[in-house]
Design a protein around this motif. Structure first.
Motif, PDB file in Angstrom:
ATOM      1  N   ARG A   8       0.826  -1.207   0.000  1.00 36.27           N
ATOM      2  CA  ARG A   8       0.000   0.000   0.000  1.00 36.27           C
ATOM      3  C   ARG A   8       0.859   1.255   0.000  1.00 36.27           C
ATOM      4  N   GLU A   9       2.052   1.190   0.622  1.00 38.86           N
ATOM      5  CA  GLU A   9       2.934   2.344   0.671  1.00 38.86           C
ATOM      6  C   GLU A   9       3.721   2.528  -0.628  1.00 38.86           C
ATOM      7  N   LYS A  10       3.766   1.491  -1.447  1.00 40.56           N
ATOM      8  CA  LYS A  10       4.552   1.536  -2.670  1.00 40.56           C
ATOM      9  C   LYS A  10       3.938   2.522  -3.659  1.00 40.56           C
ATOM     10  N   VAL A  11       4.776   3.356  -4.258  1.00 35.26           N
ATOM     11  CA  VAL A  11       4.322   4.286  -5.286  1.00 35.26           C
ATOM     12  C   VAL A  11       4.438   3.576  -6.626  1.00 35.26           C
ATOM     13  N   PHE A  12       3.309   3.202  -7.199  1.00 35.46           N
ATOM     14  CA  PHE A  12       3.321   2.468  -8.453  1.00 35.46           C
ATOM     15  C   PHE A  12       3.497   3.402  -9.652  1.00 35.46           C
ATOM     16  N   VAL A  13       2.981   4.640  -9.542  1.00 32.82           N
ATOM     17  CA  VAL A  13       3.040   5.604 -10.638  1.00 32.82           C
ATOM     18  C   VAL A  13       3.500   6.942 -10.087  1.00 32.82           C
ATOM     19  N   GLU A  14       4.579   7.477 -10.641  1.00 29.34           N
ATOM     20  CA  GLU A  14       5.107   8.760 -10.170  1.00 29.34           C
ATOM     21  C   GLU A  14       5.399   9.660 -11.355  1.00 29.34           C
ATOM     22  N   ARG A  15       4.848  10.850 -11.340  1.00 32.55           N
ATOM     23  CA  ARG A  15       5.152  11.842 -12.378  1.00 32.55           C
ATOM     24  C   ARG A  15       6.270  12.740 -11.858  1.00 32.55           C
ATOM     25  N   CYS A  16       7.296  12.939 -12.665  1.00 30.92           N
ATOM     26  CA  CYS A  16       8.447  13.728 -12.247  1.00 30.92           C
ATOM     27  C   CYS A  16       9.131  14.322 -13.477  1.00 30.92           C
ATOM     28  N   LYS A  17      10.269  14.956 -13.256  1.00 30.84           N
ATOM     29  CA  LYS A  17      11.024  15.562 -14.336  1.00 30.84           C
ATOM     30  C   LYS A  17      12.166  14.638 -14.746  1.00 30.84           C
ATOM     31  N   GLY A  18      12.403  14.612 -16.069  1.00 31.81           N
ATOM     32  CA  GLY A  18      13.483  13.818 -16.597  1.00 31.81           C
ATOM     33  C   GLY A  18      14.554  14.686 -17.227  1.00 31.81           C
ATOM     34  N   ALA A  19      15.225  14.179 -18.231  1.00 32.12           N
ATOM     35  CA  ALA A  19      16.307  14.907 -18.900  1.00 32.12           C
ATOM     36  C   ALA A  19      15.795  16.213 -19.492  1.00 32.12           C
ATOM     37  N   ASN A  20      16.587  17.269 -19.347  1.00 34.17           N
ATOM     38  CA  ASN A  20      16.242  18.604 -19.850  1.00 34.17           C
ATOM     39  C   ASN A  20      14.905  19.113 -19.342  1.00 34.17           C
ATOM     40  N   GLY A  21      14.496  18.629 -18.159  1.00 35.09           N
ATOM     41  CA  GLY A  21      13.266  19.106 -17.539  1.00 35.09           C
ATOM     42  C   GLY A  21      11.989  18.586 -18.163  1.00 35.09           C
ATOM     43  N   LEU A  22      12.097  17.591 -19.067  1.00 34.11           N
ATOM     44  CA  LEU A  22      10.902  17.029 -19.696  1.00 34.11           C
ATOM     45  C   LEU A  22      10.111  16.193 -18.687  1.00 34.11           C
ATOM     46  N   ASP A  23       8.787  16.253 -18.799  1.00 39.84           N
ATOM     47  CA  ASP A  23       7.926  15.464 -17.923  1.00 39.84           C
ATOM     48  C   ASP A  23       8.024  13.985 -18.272  1.00 39.84           C
ATOM     49  N   LYS A  24       8.113  13.164 -17.240  1.00 38.38           N
ATOM     50  CA  LYS A  24       8.092  11.718 -17.453  1.00 38.38           C
ATOM     51  C   LYS A  24       7.297  11.061 -16.334  1.00 38.38           C
ATOM     52  N   VAL A  25       6.907   9.820 -16.579  1.00 42.38           N
ATOM     53  CA  VAL A  25       6.179   9.020 -15.597  1.00 42.38           C
ATOM     54  C   VAL A  25       6.998   7.763 -15.324  1.00 42.38           C
ATOM     55  N   VAL A  26       7.212   7.475 -14.053  1.00 43.65           N
ATOM     56  CA  VAL A  26       7.947   6.278 -13.648  1.00 43.65           C
ATOM     57  C   VAL A  26       6.952   5.255 -13.111  1.00 43.65           C
ATOM     58  N   LEU A  27       6.975   4.065 -13.674  1.00 38.70           N
ATOM     59  CA  LEU A  27       6.150   2.954 -13.212  1.00 38.70           C
ATOM     60  C   LEU A  27       7.029   1.992 -12.427  1.00 38.70           C
ATOM     61  N   ARG A  28       6.543   1.541 -11.279  1.00 39.23           N
ATOM     62  CA  ARG A  28       7.311   0.608 -10.444  1.00 39.23           C
ATOM     63  C   ARG A  28       6.422  -0.526  -9.979  1.00 39.23           C
ATOM     64  N   GLU A  29       7.009  -1.690  -9.839  1.00 42.08           N
ATOM     65  CA  GLU A  29       6.297  -2.829  -9.283  1.00 42.08           C
ATOM     66  C   GLU A  29       7.012  -3.302  -8.023  1.00 42.08           C
TER      67      GLU A  29
END
Length: 227
Positions: A8-29
């Motif tokens: 329940r504490e695990k962040v499965f989907v995180e929106r953040c900044k990537g290279a050159n400030g571009l928006d990206k989404v990180v998926l984790r299992e």
């Protein structure tokens, strides 16, 4: 802490900044696998297994800056794959900014998958000058509990006059390979392809598996889809 509480504490989907400030989404299992998806191009640029091993290749020359497409990962080729049409090579979807789709239609997916993101691309005024058709391109990127990666695309014709259009499409995947001699590609027997190293001559694949001993550059024989 119980395993259920940790999940329940695990962040499965995180929106953040990537290279050159571009928006990206990180998926984790929970087992440790992950994937990164840039909104620029709607492009998966990283896919790691539970041991943290990278499965996709991204060039060290990738600029992560518009209008250049990101070199590597899984570029989305639409509405043209290759250079046999009137548009730029591989179309324009891979160098457009996609949006997060907050109201996607139901997707056929495993209800146990928690790590996924829905993206959408619609034509801009710039696009309409080079390709006059209206459409909605919806993309779901899912990272399964076992670390498997699945991309599901839906392309809808939104032309107000009901006129159909043709397009070609591909996930132009760059896989990270440590030993090319160990690679086999199966399931292509009897399919036609164009050999780019032989003047785009058309051939039909005969073998039950493809192995690699020298440079290869081919693309599927282009069968247009009608919508």
């Amino acid at each position: 802490m119980s395993s259920g509480a940790r999940e329940r504490e695990k962040v499965f989907v995180e929106r953040c900044k990537g290279a050159n400030g571009l928006d990206k989404v990180v998926l984790r299992e929970v087992r440790g696998s992950s994937a990164e998806v840039y909104l620029y191009g709607g492009q998966v640029t990283s896919w790691k297994n539970e041991y943290g091993e990278e499965l996709l290749f991204v060039s060290s020359k990738a600029t992560f800056k518009s209008p250049k497409a990101i070199r590597g990962g899984i570029p989305i080729c639409f509405p043209q794959f290759g250079s046999h049409g009137s548009l730029e090579q591989h179309g324009f979807a891979r160098n457009r900014f996609w949006s997060i789709d907050h109201d996607p239609p139901p997707f056929p997916t495993n209800s146990g998958n928690k790590a996924f993101i829905d993206l959408i691309l619609k034509p801009s005024e710039e696009d309409s000058k080079i390709w006059s058709h209206r459409y909605e391109f919806r993309l779901r990127v899912t990272l399964g509990p076992g670390g498997d990666l699945m991309l599901t695309s839906r392309i809808r014709n939104t032309n107000t006059d009901g006129k159909s259009f043709t397009f070609t499409f591909a996930y132009n995947t760059y896989l990270f390979v440590t030993d090319i001699s160990e690679v086999r590609v199966e399931g292509l027997e009897t399919l036609d392809y164009l050999d780019n190293l032989k003047g785009r001559e058309r051939f039909t694949e005969q073998g039950d598996a493809i192995t690699f001993e020298s440079e290869v550059s081919v693309c599927p024989y282009p069968d247009a889809l009608y919508f």
